[in-house]
Design a protein around this motif. Structure first.
Motif, PDB file in Angstrom:
ATOM      1  N   LYS A   1       0.834  -1.195   0.000  1.00 48.15           N
ATOM      2  CA  LYS A   1       0.000   0.000   0.000  1.00 48.15           C
ATOM      3  C   LYS A   1       0.870   1.248   0.000  1.00 48.15           C
ATOM      4  O   LYS A   1       1.964   1.264   0.546  1.00 48.15           O
ATOM      5  CB  LYS A   1      -0.902   0.020   1.229  1.00 48.15           C
ATOM      6  CG  LYS A   1      -1.993  -1.007   1.203  1.00 48.15           C
ATOM      7  CD  LYS A   1      -2.932  -0.811   2.357  1.00 48.15           C
ATOM      8  CE  LYS A   1      -4.062  -1.800   2.267  1.00 48.15           C
ATOM      9  NZ  LYS A   1      -5.043  -1.586   3.322  1.00 48.15           N
ATOM     10  N   CYS A   2       0.313   2.296  -0.595  1.00 46.70           N
ATOM     11  CA  CYS A   2       0.957   3.605  -0.561  1.00 46.70           C
ATOM     12  C   CYS A   2       0.869   4.138   0.868  1.00 46.70           C
ATOM     13  O   CYS A   2      -0.173   4.015   1.521  1.00 46.70           O
ATOM     14  CB  CYS A   2       0.265   4.544  -1.538  1.00 46.70           C
ATOM     15  SG  CYS A   2       0.951   6.211  -1.557  1.00 46.70           S
TER      16      CYS A   2
ATOM     17  N   CYS B   1      -1.684   7.643   0.669  1.00 35.90           N
ATOM     18  CA  CYS B   1      -3.116   7.604   0.356  1.00 35.90           C
ATOM     19  C   CYS B   1      -3.696   6.192   0.463  1.00 35.90           C
ATOM     20  O   CYS B   1      -4.852   5.996   0.137  1.00 35.90           O
ATOM     21  CB  CYS B   1      -3.360   8.149  -1.046  1.00 35.90           C
ATOM     22  SG  CYS B   1      -2.632   7.168  -2.362  1.00 35.90           S
ATOM     23  N   SER B   2      -2.912   5.232   0.887  1.00 34.52           N
ATOM     24  CA  SER B   2      -3.275   3.819   1.067  1.00 34.52           C
ATOM     25  C   SER B   2      -3.845   3.174  -0.203  1.00 34.52           C
ATOM     26  O   SER B   2      -4.746   2.356  -0.149  1.00 34.52           O
ATOM     27  CB  SER B   2      -4.214   3.620   2.257  1.00 34.52           C
ATOM     28  OG  SER B   2      -5.423   4.299   2.083  1.00 34.52           O
ATOM     29  N   TYR B   3      -3.305   3.579  -1.370  1.00 38.91           N
ATOM     30  CA  TYR B   3      -3.638   2.917  -2.628  1.00 38.91           C
ATOM     31  C   TYR B   3      -2.985   1.536  -2.632  1.00 38.91           C
ATOM     32  O   TYR B   3      -1.835   1.377  -2.236  1.00 38.91           O
ATOM     33  CB  TYR B   3      -3.140   3.754  -3.811  1.00 38.91           C
ATOM     34  CG  TYR B   3      -3.298   3.075  -5.144  1.00 38.91           C
ATOM     35  CD1 TYR B   3      -4.528   3.034  -5.786  1.00 38.91           C
ATOM     36  CD2 TYR B   3      -2.218   2.474  -5.765  1.00 38.91           C
ATOM     37  CE1 TYR B   3      -4.691   2.412  -7.003  1.00 38.91           C
ATOM     38  CE2 TYR B   3      -2.365   1.846  -6.986  1.00 38.91           C
ATOM     39  CZ  TYR B   3      -3.601   1.816  -7.603  1.00 38.91           C
ATOM     40  OH  TYR B   3      -3.740   1.187  -8.814  1.00 38.91           O
TER      41      TYR B   3
ATOM     42  N   CYS C   1       2.335   5.951  -7.702  1.00 40.49           N
ATOM     43  CA  CYS C   1       0.974   5.872  -7.176  1.00 40.49           C
ATOM     44  C   CYS C   1       0.072   6.756  -8.048  1.00 40.49           C
ATOM     45  O   CYS C   1       0.354   7.938  -8.229  1.00 40.49           O
ATOM     46  CB  CYS C   1       0.940   6.346  -5.725  1.00 40.49           C
ATOM     47  SG  CYS C   1      -0.704   6.333  -5.010  1.00 40.49           S
ATOM     48  N   PRO C   2      -1.012   6.199  -8.595  1.00 39.16           N
ATOM     49  CA  PRO C   2      -1.864   7.004  -9.468  1.00 39.16           C
ATOM     50  C   PRO C   2      -2.672   8.071  -8.729  1.00 39.16           C
ATOM     51  O   PRO C   2      -3.106   9.044  -9.333  1.00 39.16           O
ATOM     52  CB  PRO C   2      -2.797   5.973 -10.120  1.00 39.16           C
ATOM     53  CG  PRO C   2      -2.748   4.793  -9.247  1.00 39.16           C
ATOM     54  CD  PRO C   2      -1.443   4.812  -8.528  1.00 39.16           C
ATOM     55  N   LYS C   3      -2.848   7.924  -7.429  1.00 40.01           N
ATOM     56  CA  LYS C   3      -3.637   8.905  -6.667  1.00 40.01           C
ATOM     57  C   LYS C   3      -2.808  10.095  -6.210  1.00 40.01           C
ATOM     58  O   LYS C   3      -3.189  11.234  -6.394  1.00 40.01           O
ATOM     59  CB  LYS C   3      -4.287   8.226  -5.466  1.00 40.01           C
ATOM     60  CG  LYS C   3      -5.397   7.293  -5.840  1.00 40.01           C
ATOM     61  CD  LYS C   3      -6.107   6.776  -4.610  1.00 40.01           C
ATOM     62  CE  LYS C   3      -7.259   5.877  -5.002  1.00 40.01           C
ATOM     63  NZ  LYS C   3      -7.960   5.367  -3.820  1.00 40.01           N
ATOM     64  N   CYS C   4      -1.650   9.825  -5.573  1.00 41.26           N
ATOM     65  CA  CYS C   4      -0.876  10.934  -5.002  1.00 41.26           C
ATOM     66  C   CYS C   4       0.425  11.214  -5.748  1.00 41.26           C
ATOM     67  O   CYS C   4       1.064  12.233  -5.506  1.00 41.26           O
ATOM     68  CB  CYS C   4      -0.581  10.665  -3.524  1.00 41.26           C
ATOM     69  SG  CYS C   4       0.517   9.286  -3.220  1.00 41.26           S
TER      70      CYS C   4
END
Length: 95
Positions: free
Chosen positions: A2-3, A6-8, A23-26
Motif C-alpha cells: 500500500k501507498c 493515500c493507502s492505494y 501511485c496514481p492517486k498521489c
C-alpha cells in the motif's frame, strides 16, 4: 503493498517486472529492492541452455544470446514474484 500517503493498493506482481511504480492517486514513486545476488541465479540457469545451443548444437552466437534472454527474463520475473510473496524485499519511497 500500500501507498503510505493515500493507502492505494498496488498489485504485488507489478513490482516483479518493473522495479519503480508511481501511485496514481498521489504521485509518490516507490522502488523495490531484492536481496543481493538474486539476479545471479537466473543468469546461471539461463547460461546452460545458451551454451548448449552454441557449443553442442553449433548454432550461431546470436541464437545463443537469444536463448539466454528467452530463459533469463521469465525466470527472473518468477523469482521476483516468489520473493515478493515471501516478503524478501525492501520497498522505499523515492523523493
Amino acid at each position: 503493498m500500500k501507498c503510505r500517503h493515500c493507502s492505494y493498493e498496488f498489485k504485488d506482481s507489478s513490482y516483479a517486472y518493473k522495479s519503480r511504480q508511481r501511485c496514481p492517486k498521489c504521485g509518490t514513486i516507490y522502488q523495490i529492492h531484492f536481496p543481493s545476488g538474486v539476479g545471479f541465479i537466473p543468469a546461471i540457469i539461463s547460461v546452460v541452455p545458451a551454451l548448449y545451443m552454441v557449443l553442442g548444437l553449433k548454432f550461431s552466437i546470436l541464437v545463443g544470446l537469444s536463448v539466454f534472454i528467452l530463459f533469463y527474463w521469465p525466470i527472473d520475473i518468477i523469482m521476483n514474484i516468489i520473493l515478493i510473496y515471501k516478503n524478501q524485499y525492501n520497498l522505499e519511497e523515492i523523493k
